[in-house]
Design a protein around this motif. Sequence first.
Motif, PDB file in Angstrom:
ATOM      1  N   THR A   3       0.800  -1.227   0.000  1.00 10.91           N
ATOM      2  CA  THR A   3       0.000   0.000   0.000  1.00 10.91           C
ATOM      3  C   THR A   3       0.833   1.278   0.000  1.00 10.91           C
ATOM      4  OG1 THR A   3      -0.111  -0.138   2.381  1.00 10.91           O
ATOM      5  CG2 THR A   3      -1.970  -1.043   1.162  1.00 10.91           C
ATOM      6  N   SER A   4       2.159   1.138   0.097  1.00  8.92           N
ATOM      7  CA  SER A   4       2.996   2.343   0.175  1.00  8.92           C
ATOM      8  C   SER A   4       2.954   3.168  -1.105  1.00  8.92           C
ATOM      9  CB  SER A   4       4.434   1.972   0.505  1.00  8.92           C
ATOM     10  OG  SER A   4       4.973   1.178  -0.531  1.00  8.92           O
ATOM     11  N   PHE A   5       2.375   2.596  -2.179  1.00  9.40           N
ATOM     12  CA  PHE A   5       2.327   3.327  -3.437  1.00  9.40           C
ATOM     13  C   PHE A   5       1.040   4.124  -3.612  1.00  9.40           C
ATOM     14  CE2 PHE A   5       5.164  -0.288  -4.776  1.00  9.40           C
ATOM     15  CZ  PHE A   5       6.318   0.470  -4.785  1.00  9.40           C
ATOM     16  N   ASP A   6       0.118   3.998  -2.665  1.00 12.01           N
ATOM     17  CA  ASP A   6      -1.145   4.709  -2.807  1.00 12.01           C
ATOM     18  C   ASP A   6      -0.956   6.212  -2.937  1.00 12.01           C
ATOM     19  OD1 ASP A   6      -2.702   2.558  -2.956  1.00 12.01           O
ATOM     20  OD2 ASP A   6      -3.615   2.723  -0.975  1.00 12.01           O
ATOM     21  N   ASN A   7      -1.589   6.769  -3.955  1.00 11.90           N
ATOM     22  CA  ASN A   7      -1.546   8.216  -4.206  1.00 11.90           C
ATOM     23  C   ASN A   7      -0.169   8.784  -4.471  1.00 11.90           C
ATOM     24  OD1 ASN A   7      -4.338   8.353  -3.847  1.00 11.90           O
ATOM     25  ND2 ASN A   7      -4.067   8.430  -1.633  1.00 11.90           N
ATOM     26  N   LEU A   8       0.769   7.917  -4.764  1.00 12.34           N
ATOM     27  CA  LEU A   8       2.100   8.375  -5.112  1.00 12.34           C
ATOM     28  C   LEU A   8       2.034   8.887  -6.544  1.00 12.34           C
ATOM     29  CD1 LEU A   8       4.918   8.212  -3.771  1.00 12.34           C
ATOM     30  CD2 LEU A   8       5.295   6.190  -5.181  1.00 12.34           C
ATOM     31  N   LYS A   9       2.547  10.089  -6.764  1.00 11.53           N
ATOM     32  CA  LYS A   9       2.489  10.651  -8.125  1.00 11.53           C
ATOM     33  C   LYS A   9       3.739  10.293  -8.904  1.00 11.53           C
ATOM     34  CE  LYS A   9      -0.464  14.603  -7.369  1.00 11.53           C
ATOM     35  NZ  LYS A   9      -0.474  16.062  -7.309  1.00 11.53           N
ATOM     36  N   VAL A  10       3.538   9.559  -9.965  1.00 11.73           N
ATOM     37  CA  VAL A  10       4.654   9.117 -10.782  1.00 11.73           C
ATOM     38  C   VAL A  10       4.494   9.681 -12.183  1.00 11.73           C
ATOM     39  CG1 VAL A  10       5.916   7.122 -11.670  1.00 11.73           C
ATOM     40  CG2 VAL A  10       4.726   6.956  -9.474  1.00 11.73           C
ATOM     41  N   MET A  11       5.545  10.327 -12.674  1.00 12.10           N
ATOM     42  CA  MET A  11       5.491  10.827 -14.042  1.00 12.10           C
ATOM     43  C   MET A  11       6.330   9.932 -14.939  1.00 12.10           C
ATOM     44  SD  MET A  11       6.488  14.527 -15.619  1.00 12.10           S
ATOM     45  CE  MET A  11       4.868  15.258 -15.610  1.00 12.10           C
ATOM     46  N   VAL A  12       5.773   9.595 -16.100  1.00 14.04           N
ATOM     47  CA  VAL A  12       6.500   8.786 -17.078  1.00 14.04           C
ATOM     48  C   VAL A  12       6.601   9.610 -18.359  1.00 14.04           C
ATOM     49  CG1 VAL A  12       6.544   6.636 -18.413  1.00 14.04           C
ATOM     50  CG2 VAL A  12       5.602   6.639 -16.073  1.00 14.04           C
ATOM     51  N   ILE A  13       7.833   9.926 -18.756  1.00 12.77           N
ATOM     52  CA  ILE A  13       8.062  10.736 -19.960  1.00 12.77           C
ATOM     53  C   ILE A  13       8.696   9.842 -21.016  1.00 12.77           C
ATOM     54  CG2 ILE A  13       9.104  12.834 -20.878  1.00 12.77           C
ATOM     55  CD1 ILE A  13       9.712  13.556 -17.833  1.00 12.77           C
ATOM     56  N   ASP A  14       7.977   9.591 -22.078  1.00  8.89           N
ATOM     57  CA  ASP A  14       8.501   8.740 -23.142  1.00  8.89           C
ATOM     58  C   ASP A  14       7.740   9.031 -24.415  1.00  8.89           C
ATOM     59  OD1 ASP A  14       9.338   6.459 -24.771  1.00  8.89           O
ATOM     60  OD2 ASP A  14       9.991   5.552 -22.893  1.00  8.89           O
ATOM     61  N   ASP A  15       8.453   9.083 -25.533  1.00  5.41           N
ATOM     62  CA  ASP A  15       7.749   9.342 -26.784  1.00  5.41           C
ATOM     63  C   ASP A  15       7.094   8.073 -27.332  1.00  5.41           C
ATOM     64  OD1 ASP A  15      10.389   9.157 -29.251  1.00  5.41           O
ATOM     65  OD2 ASP A  15      10.421   8.516 -27.166  1.00  5.41           O
ATOM     66  N   SER A  16       7.361   6.935 -26.702  1.00  7.42           N
ATOM     67  CA  SER A  16       6.716   5.692 -27.120  1.00  7.42           C
ATOM     68  C   SER A  16       5.411   5.482 -26.361  1.00  7.42           C
ATOM     69  CB  SER A  16       7.638   4.493 -26.860  1.00  7.42           C
ATOM     70  OG  SER A  16       6.872   3.313 -26.749  1.00  7.42           O
ATOM     71  N   LYS A  17       4.336   5.408 -27.113  1.00  5.74           N
ATOM     72  CA  LYS A  17       3.018   5.218 -26.528  1.00  5.74           C
ATOM     73  C   LYS A  17       2.962   3.885 -25.780  1.00  5.74           C
ATOM     74  CE  LYS A  17      -1.765   5.869 -27.968  1.00  5.74           C
ATOM     75  NZ  LYS A  17      -2.616   6.140 -29.130  1.00  5.74           N
ATOM     76  N   THR A  18       3.624   2.877 -26.349  1.00  7.75           N
ATOM     77  CA  THR A  18       3.646   1.542 -25.738  1.00  7.75           C
ATOM     78  C   THR A  18       4.281   1.582 -24.352  1.00  7.75           C
ATOM     79  OG1 THR A  18       4.021   0.750 -27.976  1.00  7.75           O
ATOM     80  CG2 THR A  18       4.255  -0.861 -26.211  1.00  7.75           C
ATOM     81  N   ILE A  19       5.428   2.236 -24.270  1.00 11.03           N
ATOM     82  CA  ILE A  19       6.120   2.332 -22.977  1.00 11.03           C
ATOM     83  C   ILE A  19       5.262   3.102 -21.975  1.00 11.03           C
ATOM     84  CG2 ILE A  19       8.127   3.283 -21.768  1.00 11.03           C
ATOM     85  CD1 ILE A  19       9.090   1.035 -23.428  1.00 11.03           C
ATOM     86  N   ARG A  20       4.699   4.223 -22.422  1.00 10.68           N
ATOM     87  CA  ARG A  20       3.851   5.017 -21.504  1.00 10.68           C
ATOM     88  C   ARG A  20       2.695   4.178 -20.996  1.00 10.68           C
ATOM     89  NH1 ARG A  20       4.116   8.957 -25.534  1.00 10.68           N
ATOM     90  NH2 ARG A  20       1.876   8.767 -25.945  1.00 10.68           N
TER      91      ARG A  20
END
Length: 126
Positions: A3-20
Amino acid sequence: MDTSFDNLKVMVIDDSKTIRRTAETLLKKVGCDVITATDGFDALAKIADSKPDIIFVDIMMPRLDGYQTCALIKNNSAFKETPVIMLSSKDGLFDKAKGRIVGSDQYLTKPFGKEELLGAIRDYVK
């Protein structure tokens, strides 16, 4: 379930739609709030609003690459403490060293699995 990940804001920057999409799916399953960006400019516009807890950034992107994006994030006093994890399909020492120079906190080689992704978050987000 961790549960430590609840509401954790993670940004993923990638030009590949698949990876995102892959990263977003994995992260949402564990309760993260995911913000995606298609490139560095898109990310920089969103970071100020979303204030992510951790940022994953692809190295090879058009316009503004991962190194430049990371350097800009780390040069901003409001976000210099935000962990930035570089994503790359190359597992080169040069890339890792260059990532460290611009202030990145870790380096993940693509394709990454759920464990690497969550492990990186666990290491940096207290």
